[in-house]
Enzyme design. Sequence first.
Site, mmCIF file in Angstrom:
data_model
loop_
_atom_site.group_PDB
_atom_site.id
_atom_site.type_symbol
_atom_site.label_atom_id
_atom_site.label_comp_id
_atom_site.label_asym_id
_atom_site.label_seq_id
_atom_site.Cartn_x
_atom_site.Cartn_y
_atom_site.Cartn_z
ATOM 1 N N GLY A 196 -80.210 -4.367 -0.120
ATOM 2 C CA GLY A 196 -80.780 -5.301 0.840
ATOM 3 C C GLY A 196 -80.109 -5.205 2.202
ATOM 4 N N SER A 197 -78.803 -4.984 2.204
ATOM 5 C CA SER A 197 -78.101 -4.868 3.486
ATOM 6 C C SER A 197 -78.630 -3.683 4.283
ATOM 7 C CB SER A 197 -76.593 -4.689 3.257
ATOM 8 O OG SER A 197 -76.060 -5.809 2.578
ATOM 9 N N ASN A 230 -79.416 -18.077 1.992
ATOM 10 C CA ASN A 230 -78.569 -17.821 0.823
ATOM 11 C C ASN A 230 -77.481 -18.877 0.656
ATOM 12 O OD1 ASN A 230 -77.941 -16.115 3.279
ATOM 13 N ND2 ASN A 230 -75.974 -15.968 2.220
ATOM 14 N N ALA A 255 -83.237 -5.625 -5.331
ATOM 15 C CA ALA A 255 -83.581 -5.784 -6.750
ATOM 16 C C ALA A 255 -82.581 -6.633 -7.531
ATOM 17 C CB ALA A 255 -83.719 -4.406 -7.410
ATOM 18 N N CYS A 291 -67.532 -14.198 -0.301
ATOM 19 C CA CYS A 291 -66.088 -14.125 -0.441
ATOM 20 C C CYS A 291 -65.272 -14.686 0.725
ATOM 21 C CB CYS A 291 -65.659 -12.679 -0.666
ATOM 22 S SG CYS A 291 -63.996 -12.597 -1.321
HETATM 23 C C1 LIG Z 1 -77.762 -10.591 -1.319
HETATM 24 C C2 LIG Z 1 -78.310 -10.736 0.060
HETATM 25 C C3 LIG Z 1 -78.271 -9.675 0.984
HETATM 26 C C4 LIG Z 1 -77.617 -8.363 0.666
HETATM 27 O O1 LIG Z 1 -78.311 -7.611 -0.301
HETATM 28 P P1 LIG Z 1 -77.492 -6.438 -1.046
HETATM 29 O O2 LIG Z 1 -78.525 -5.748 -1.878
HETATM 30 O O3 LIG Z 1 -76.449 -7.117 -1.871
HETATM 31 O O4 LIG Z 1 -76.926 -5.578 0.017
HETATM 32 C C5 LIG Z 1 -78.823 -9.873 2.233
HETATM 33 N N1 LIG Z 1 -79.395 -11.033 2.567
HETATM 34 C C6 LIG Z 1 -79.464 -12.076 1.715
HETATM 35 C C7 LIG Z 1 -80.124 -13.337 2.133
HETATM 36 C C8 LIG Z 1 -78.909 -11.968 0.444
HETATM 37 O O5 LIG Z 1 -78.946 -13.008 -0.396
#
Ligand SMILES: *Cc1c(COP(=O)(O)O)cnc(C)c1O
Length: 387
Positions: free
Chosen positions: A73-74, A156, A205, A330
């Site tokens: 996601g990043s 989040n 995912a 963290c």
């Molecule tokens: C978990 C998350 C991410 C990062 O996704 P990764 O796959 O862990 O890199 C980015 N944005 C939000 C809102 C998230 O909850």
Amino acid sequence: MTKKRVYLDYAATTPVDPRVLEAMMPFFNEDFGNPSSIHLWGQQAESAVEQSRELVAQILGCSPQEILFTSCGSESDNLAIRGAAFHARQNRDANVILTTPVEHHAVQKTAEMLAQLHGFEVEYLSVDETGRINPAELAERIDSRLAIVSIIFGNNEIGSINPITEVGNICSETDVPFHTDAIQAWNLLPNPITDLKVDLLSLSAHKFYGPKGVGVLYIKQGTGILPIQTGGDQENGLRAGTHNVPLIVGFAESLKIAASSRAHDNHHVQLLRDKIIEGVLSSVPNVRLTGHSSDRLPNHASFVFRDIDATQLLAGLDLHGFGCSSGSACKTGDPEPSEVLSAIGLPDEWSLGALRVTVGRDTSEDSVSYFLYILPEVVRDLRRVKA
Ligand SMILES: *Cc1c(COP(=O)(O)O)cnc(C)c1O
């Protein structure tokens, strides 16, 4: 007596569904080919990637060409913002990134770096005390100086949901591309996704019972974007790198399961979420809910406890077998209050005591009752030590 362990951190990550694991397995060592190869091994791998893409597109209600697989996601957030910002500068001399003060770091730090190293400017929309933007403010501020607008879908840290369709409607009347990080809001997407009027949308995912290390960026046809990782011409030349076939297969399978169990999942977690919110607010003194009370992610409860140290609270809960979070990634050993909680106007004596409790498919009502029984005790003990 073995202590019961209860995982209440589904917003951080989820376990891989056994059906997803099973779908992925053959692609590690049986059908192991490189999708870019000409021979049969390559063809089989390519077919697995393209079938996954078609499945994802079908579930989201878009065309397969609009689905791009990433490593997380990043990366999806990075590609959306960097790729669209550089394209906008190159093609229409736009230089401003408009975002919010409550983004995930994958968006926030990316925008900051584009400002620090690449001459972009970052501007912020204001958010209310629930962390939500006001579309009317965007409508006033949107103009051709903007390279991209990026607004988180479901927060989040505090769970609030932004009015994404309204933002999409405003942006779609201009040249300015609109990106949303929908990584927490995976179970709230409309079908078709085009109803949102977004140009770019990130998914990951491992937030919906798929594997870690694979994401999707939805890129609406015609959206201007440049690659940020160069090399081979995979993914239409927008993301170089040999496809991670098993993880891509796992992404599609987990999204398929999420779509088919969506109504059931959302109903289940929302009942537990409401039980947690009611239980905590009624049994602990000096506590506040953070984020919106109803317009929030269905599995997400978040609080601040006055004069409590979040790290001590998490450690105390861990001793009783509970895995919770303070809400942001963290913050261990870091006495700085979260930027999100500061942005919604909470003073430090509240914001340093943040707790996020997120439930999932496997969370039982009993374990929530047990949590509600233990939490007030842990908070009371921490306050007693302090007094
Ligand atoms: C978990 C998350 C991410 C990062 O996704 P990764 O796959 O862990 O890199 C980015 N944005 C939000 C809102 C998230 O909850």
